[in-house]
Write an enzyme that holds these catalytic residues in place. Structure first.
Site, PDB file in Angstrom:
ATOM      1  N   CYS A   2       0.937  -1.146  -0.013  1.00 35.66           N
ATOM      2  CA  CYS A   2       0.238   0.155   0.024  1.00 35.66           C
ATOM      3  C   CYS A   2       0.910   1.319  -0.080  1.00 35.66           C
ATOM      4  O   CYS A   2       1.966   1.030   0.487  1.00 35.66           O
ATOM      5  CB  CYS A   2      -0.911   0.176   1.178  1.00 35.66           C
ATOM      6  SG  CYS A   2      -2.175  -1.229   1.201  1.00 35.66           S
ATOM      7  N   ARG A  27       4.068  -1.079  -4.963  1.00 32.79           N
ATOM      8  CA  ARG A  27       3.965  -1.540  -3.566  1.00 32.79           C
ATOM      9  C   ARG A  27       2.212  -2.152  -3.556  1.00 32.79           C
ATOM     10  O   ARG A  27       2.052  -2.560  -2.295  1.00 32.79           O
ATOM     11  CB  ARG A  27       4.223  -0.438  -2.525  1.00 32.79           C
ATOM     12  CG  ARG A  27       5.836  -0.213  -2.562  1.00 32.79           C
ATOM     13  CD  ARG A  27       6.009   0.883  -1.662  1.00 32.79           C
ATOM     14  NE  ARG A  27       7.572   0.980  -2.000  1.00 32.79           N
ATOM     15  CZ  ARG A  27       8.495   0.773  -1.009  1.00 32.79           C
ATOM     16  NH1 ARG A  27       8.151   0.438   0.199  1.00 32.79           N
ATOM     17  NH2 ARG A  27       9.692   0.704  -1.208  1.00 32.79           N
ATOM     18  N   TRP A  76      -3.179  -2.547  -1.581  1.00 30.97           N
ATOM     19  CA  TRP A  76      -3.034  -3.997  -1.597  1.00 30.97           C
ATOM     20  C   TRP A  76      -3.884  -4.877  -0.659  1.00 30.97           C
ATOM     21  O   TRP A  76      -3.681  -4.487   0.558  1.00 30.97           O
ATOM     22  CB  TRP A  76      -1.549  -4.493  -1.269  1.00 30.97           C
ATOM     23  CG  TRP A  76      -1.279  -6.048  -1.487  1.00 30.97           C
ATOM     24  CD1 TRP A  76      -1.141  -6.550  -2.481  1.00 30.97           C
ATOM     25  CD2 TRP A  76      -1.175  -6.782  -0.370  1.00 30.97           C
ATOM     26  NE1 TRP A  76      -0.880  -7.845  -2.354  1.00 30.97           N
ATOM     27  CE2 TRP A  76      -1.075  -7.938  -1.140  1.00 30.97           C
ATOM     28  CE3 TRP A  76      -1.157  -6.848   1.001  1.00 30.97           C
ATOM     29  CZ2 TRP A  76      -0.692  -9.307  -0.362  1.00 30.97           C
ATOM     30  CZ3 TRP A  76      -1.000  -8.083   1.672  1.00 30.97           C
ATOM     31  CH2 TRP A  76      -0.786  -9.107   1.175  1.00 30.97           C
ATOM     32  N   ASN A 102      -2.057   2.517   5.871  1.00 26.64           N
ATOM     33  CA  ASN A 102      -1.229   1.400   5.439  1.00 26.64           C
ATOM     34  C   ASN A 102      -1.145   0.514   6.838  1.00 26.64           C
ATOM     35  O   ASN A 102      -0.656   1.151   7.947  1.00 26.64           O
ATOM     36  CB  ASN A 102       0.553   1.770   4.971  1.00 26.64           C
ATOM     37  CG  ASN A 102       0.350   2.240   3.882  1.00 26.64           C
ATOM     38  OD1 ASN A 102      -0.738   2.421   3.022  1.00 26.64           O
ATOM     39  ND2 ASN A 102       1.417   2.745   3.446  1.00 26.64           N
ATOM     40  N   GLY A 103      -1.211  -0.938   6.758  1.00 27.14           N
ATOM     41  CA  GLY A 103      -0.916  -1.606   8.002  1.00 27.14           C
ATOM     42  C   GLY A 103      -2.166  -2.395   8.207  1.00 27.14           C
ATOM     43  O   GLY A 103      -3.172  -2.343   7.255  1.00 27.14           O
ATOM     44  N   GLU A 485      14.971 -20.429  -4.942  1.00 34.20           N
ATOM     45  CA  GLU A 485      14.670 -18.977  -5.434  1.00 34.20           C
ATOM     46  C   GLU A 485      14.115 -18.977  -7.008  1.00 34.20           C
ATOM     47  O   GLU A 485      13.328 -18.489  -7.221  1.00 34.20           O
ATOM     48  CB  GLU A 485      16.105 -18.363  -5.335  1.00 34.20           C
ATOM     49  CG  GLU A 485      16.216 -17.054  -5.977  1.00 34.20           C
ATOM     50  CD  GLU A 485      15.050 -15.993  -5.461  1.00 34.20           C
ATOM     51  OE1 GLU A 485      14.403 -16.390  -4.526  1.00 34.20           O
ATOM     52  OE2 GLU A 485      14.731 -14.925  -6.150  1.00 34.20           O
ATOM     53  N   LYS A 489      10.361 -17.688  -8.136  1.00 38.73           N
ATOM     54  CA  LYS A 489      10.478 -16.762  -9.387  1.00 38.73           C
ATOM     55  C   LYS A 489       9.228 -17.309 -10.268  1.00 38.73           C
ATOM     56  O   LYS A 489       8.355 -16.712 -10.761  1.00 38.73           O
ATOM     57  CB  LYS A 489      11.749 -16.533 -10.058  1.00 38.73           C
ATOM     58  CG  LYS A 489      12.867 -15.819  -9.383  1.00 38.73           C
ATOM     59  CD  LYS A 489      12.527 -14.232  -9.482  1.00 38.73           C
ATOM     60  CE  LYS A 489      12.106 -13.835  -8.195  1.00 38.73           C
ATOM     61  NZ  LYS A 489      12.792 -13.690  -6.821  1.00 38.73           N
ATOM     62  N   GLU A 492       5.823 -17.108  -9.016  1.00 40.06           N
ATOM     63  CA  GLU A 492       5.434 -15.731  -8.505  1.00 40.06           C
ATOM     64  C   GLU A 492       4.796 -15.012  -9.957  1.00 40.06           C
ATOM     65  O   GLU A 492       4.039 -14.158  -9.855  1.00 40.06           O
ATOM     66  CB  GLU A 492       6.801 -15.066  -7.897  1.00 40.06           C
ATOM     67  CG  GLU A 492       6.582 -13.474  -7.750  1.00 40.06           C
ATOM     68  CD  GLU A 492       7.862 -13.197  -7.045  1.00 40.06           C
ATOM     69  OE1 GLU A 492       8.883 -13.591  -7.306  1.00 40.06           O
ATOM     70  OE2 GLU A 492       7.569 -12.139  -6.297  1.00 40.06           O
ATOM     71  N   HIS A 508      13.116 -40.291  -1.868  1.00 41.89           N
ATOM     72  CA  HIS A 508      12.233 -40.441  -0.625  1.00 41.89           C
ATOM     73  C   HIS A 508      10.964 -40.197  -0.797  1.00 41.89           C
ATOM     74  O   HIS A 508       9.955 -40.167   0.281  1.00 41.89           O
ATOM     75  CB  HIS A 508      12.929 -39.792   0.684  1.00 41.89           C
ATOM     76  CG  HIS A 508      14.175 -40.170   0.924  1.00 41.89           C
ATOM     77  ND1 HIS A 508      14.552 -41.384   1.608  1.00 41.89           N
ATOM     78  CD2 HIS A 508      15.532 -39.479   0.578  1.00 41.89           C
ATOM     79  CE1 HIS A 508      15.943 -41.635   1.558  1.00 41.89           C
ATOM     80  NE2 HIS A 508      16.395 -40.292   1.050  1.00 41.89           N
ATOM     81  N   LYS A 608       5.246  -5.164  -3.717  1.00 41.87           N
ATOM     82  CA  LYS A 608       6.602  -4.982  -3.117  1.00 41.87           C
ATOM     83  C   LYS A 608       6.601  -4.426  -1.945  1.00 41.87           C
ATOM     84  O   LYS A 608       5.678  -3.806  -1.497  1.00 41.87           O
ATOM     85  CB  LYS A 608       7.347  -4.138  -4.149  1.00 41.87           C
ATOM     86  CG  LYS A 608       8.914  -4.496  -4.053  1.00 41.87           C
ATOM     87  CD  LYS A 608       9.445  -4.366  -5.135  1.00 41.87           C
ATOM     88  CE  LYS A 608      10.963  -4.793  -5.295  1.00 41.87           C
ATOM     89  NZ  LYS A 608      11.463  -5.834  -5.646  1.00 41.87           N
TER      90      LYS A 608
HETATM   91  C1  F6R Z   1      10.238 -12.428  -4.384  1.00 40.95           C
HETATM   92  C2  F6R Z   1      10.258 -11.127  -3.551  1.00 40.95           C
HETATM   93  C3  F6R Z   1       9.991 -11.483  -2.208  1.00 40.95           C
HETATM   94  C4  F6R Z   1      10.705 -10.546  -1.000  1.00 40.95           C
HETATM   95  C5  F6R Z   1      10.171 -10.632   0.269  1.00 40.95           C
HETATM   96  C6  F6R Z   1      11.170 -10.024   1.161  1.00 40.95           C
HETATM   97  O1  F6R Z   1      10.642 -12.206  -5.716  1.00 40.95           O
HETATM   98  O2  F6R Z   1      10.727 -10.087  -3.980  1.00 40.95           O
HETATM   99  O3  F6R Z   1       9.752 -12.957  -1.576  1.00 40.95           O
HETATM  100  O4  F6R Z   1      11.930 -11.226  -1.194  1.00 40.95           O
HETATM  101  O5  F6R Z   1       9.082 -10.171   0.166  1.00 40.95           O
HETATM  102  O6  F6R Z   1      11.393  -8.693   0.919  1.00 40.95           O
HETATM  103  P1  F6R Z   1      12.329  -7.825   1.657  1.00 40.95           P
HETATM  104  O7  F6R Z   1      13.715  -8.213   0.940  1.00 40.95           O
HETATM  105  O8  F6R Z   1      12.149  -6.428   0.942  1.00 40.95           O
HETATM  106  O9  F6R Z   1      12.506  -7.867   2.992  1.00 40.95           O
END
Ligand code: F6R
Length: 613
Positions: A2, A27, A76, A102-103, A485, A489, A492, A508, A608
């Site tokens: 947000c 965000r 968000w 926000n929150g 990782e 990706k 996501e 297993h 984000k």
């Molecule tokens: C995936 C991604 C998220 C962040 C996670 C932590 O591509 O970006 O999994 O890595 O939300 O975010 P930060 O690093 O900002 O604490």
């Protein structure tokens, strides 16, 4: 997660609010809204729209807003679906208070039930709306907006950054900050209240990060702040220079693609940075030389991609620095019984520096007397300010929701840290550390070349890769968190189901899943013993008719022969295999998502900077 943008100016500021929201839209992009006061009627007027800011802009064409004071929000969704009613701003019963948040208000159910029993009428399903109604009551029963805010926060539980516009208070915005970040900017005839300083506009000359548990009153070139107990709070202002439009895709189709290509330079930059630390690196990480020499363990806590970098560090710390190493997801770590380790370096990893679970972990560790190193990208973030030591990631602005370059920089910093600890412990000498830094630079130089080598193949075969609805990714040692990782990706941004496994675990249970409809992607290792073990695991897959796609190294001919197709990488330092694979892995995922027509930079349901627990 947000975004809040409130602006005060001499002329129309609705466009400033809109461009501020654009800067931080990544965000949260479920819906957005703007409110201001109609200059003729003095009533609050607003526009809200579901979807990203394009929808809000279209709605503003239908119903233009212009005013010298305005408040905006990009959402968000947490409480209540993605609907216009749930979009911020939210109002009291009579539309005299407009509020963005926000929150999470954790006690909103009890508040709402109580307020409804006294006749308040709610229009949304959000937690936020309860605050507007609480404030409505407090404004009636207290002597000033300040007193009303102080009385309101006493009723609230949870995390909340709030910006508020009152119909009956000219030229003024109010704010509250508790656990969620908020910052104020002042210009000659202007002011802003924003959740992220990226969205401050050109008129702003100085800014201050608002301290936690404060309320305040903002007018043009004026800000008054109080602690929750009502005592005045002094702000520390920094000069603000607008750096132009930081968000710049250049000629790339997506931010993610641009950020994949920036990785070479960010590795170079971060190696330069650690080299300039010299002997200051002790104070940078917040420990004395003797404390480092005595270290028995290191404990990394993070979320998502950053957690995967901590898992890679787990391998580095054990094999290079010979210390015990632990990596935990912050959301789990927070609720475990406290078992503080002696002679342990705790660290948090975060691109944004605002991820709620990681930030709470940092605070909890500090409360229990631990020093906490932050490895953080955003230098003005809460974690950067609150850590006892800091290694700056220097990765620059990362806009795409899917982290790419910040993962790479975290891995680089932790690899370097493992060598520095090893040096302090007398395990390696300064030449070995220099060699390690050079090894990192070698990887940087190879990244773009790997994309060049395989781009045409991947582009051509992207629809084939995208035709599978599920995958298994395999790795061992440091290539396992790298497989995790890669899996994150693909989930996501392509919305394809992937399970990442330690290759040795396959037999297993998960081997039962293998068939011609589920490719197995294997990320190889440069360690000869690990490679041989991995090869046996891949043979097991092949023997069951599985499709194997290998990320292999030059000379690993048996793996290349057994795989249906391979991407082959140059040999680098033994633990840096993932670092030379990283750009191509990300590009491969990117192309799959693109061929499925996914929203690359803003994948569905995500945002984000996850500032709610
Ligand atoms: C995936 C991604 C998220 C962040 C996670 C932590 O591509 O970006 O999994 O890595 O939300 O975010 P930060 O690093 O900002 O604490």
């Amino acid at each position: 997660m947000c975004g809040i943008v409130g602006c005060i100016g001499k002329k129309d500021v609705v466009c400033n609010v809109l461009s501020g929201l654009e800067t931080i839209e990544y965000r949260g992009y479920d819906s957005a809204g703007i409110v201001c006061r109609d200059e003729n009627t003095q009533a609050l007027v607003w526009v809200k729209a579901c979807g990203d800011l394009v929808a809000l802009k279209e709605a503003l064409v239908e119903k233009p807003l212009h005013a010298p004071i305005a408040l905006g929000h990009t959402r968000w969704a947490t409480h209540g679906g993605v609907t216009v009613e749930n979009t911020h701003p939210h109002f009291d019963c009579h539309h005299t208070i407009a509020l963005v948040h926000n929150g999470i208000i954790e006690n909103y159910r009890a508040l709402r039930a109580d307020l409804e029993s006294r006749g308040h009428v709610f229009r949304s399903q959000t937690d936020t709306e309860a605050v507007a109604h609480v404030l409505e009551e407090k404004l009636k029963t207290t002597a000033s907006p300040k007193e009303a805010l102080l009385a309101t926060v006493k009723e609230l539980e949870g995390s909340f950054a709030l910006a508020i516009l009152l119909r009956d208070l000219d030229d003024t915005l109010l704010f509250v900050r508790n656990r969620s970040p908020l910052c104020v900017g002042l210009g000659e005839d202007s002011a802003s209240v924003v959740s992220d300083m990226l969205s401050l506009d050109q008129s702003i000359q100085q800014y201050a990060i608002l301290p936690d548990q404060t309320i305040g009153i903002v007018r043009a070139n004026f800000c008054e702040v109080y602690n929750f107990d009502g005592s005045p709070c002094e702000l520390v202002y920094q000069p603000f220079t607008w750096l132009g439009q930081l968000k710049n895709k250049k000629n790339y189709e997506h931010y993610m693609l641009k950020e994949i290509h920036e990785q070479k330079q960010v590795i170079i930059d971060v190696v330069k940075y650690v080299r300039t630390l010299g002997n200051n690196w002790y104070s940078a990480i917040g420990l004395q030389k003797e404390e480092i020499q005595k270290l028995e363990s290191i404990f990394g806590v993070a979320c998502g991609t950053s957690y995967h970098a901590a898992c890679m560090a787990h391998q580095y710390m054990r094999s290079i620095a010979h210390i015990h190493s632990y990596a935990e997801r912050a959301s789990e770590f927070l609720y475990q019984p406290e078992m503080p380790l002696k002679n342990c370096l705790y660290y948090v990893l975060s691109q944004s520096g605002e991820t709620a679970d990681t930030l709470e972990t940092l605070r909890m560790l500090k409360k229990s007397g631990q020093k906490v190193l932050g490895i953080i990208n955003v230098p003005t973030s809460s974690m950067a300010r609150e850590s006892t030591g800091i290694l700056h990631m220097n990765a620059g602005l990362e806009v795409a929701v899917a982290s790419t370059k910040s993962f790479t920089v975290q891995v680089v910093l932790l690899y370097w840290l493992a060598y520095k600890i090893a040096q302090e412990k007398g395990l390696v000498d300064s030449f070995a550390v220099e060699q390690a830094e050079n090894d990192l630079l070698v990887c940087a130089q190879l990244l773009d070349g790997m994309i060049d080598k395989y781009q045409a193949t991947i582009d051509e075969r992207a629809t084939y890769y995208a035709s599978f609805s599920k995958y298994i990714f395999l790795g061992r040692q440091e290539s396992f968190p790298f497989a995790q990782e890669a899996a994150l990706k693909l989930k996501e941004i392509a919305y394809i189901f992937v399970e990442a496994y330690q290759a040795g675990e396959l037999k297993h249970g998960p081997l039962a899943l293998v068939d011609k409809n589920m490719p197995v992607v294997v990320f190889s290792s440069l360690d000869p013993i690990i490679y041989r073990k991995l090869l046996s695991n891949v043979q097991e897959v092949k023997a069951r008719g599985g499709i194997v796609i290998a990320f292999a190294f030059e000379g690993q001919n048996e793996l290349i022969a057994v795989a249906s197709e391979s991407f082959v990488f140059p040999v680098v330092a033994v633990h840096l295999g993932p670092l030379v694979m990283v750009s191509l892995m990300q590009y491969w995922v990117y192309r799959i998502a693109l061929s499925l027509g996914r929203s690359i930079d803003k994948p569905r349901n995500l945002a984000k900077s996850v500032t709610v627990e």
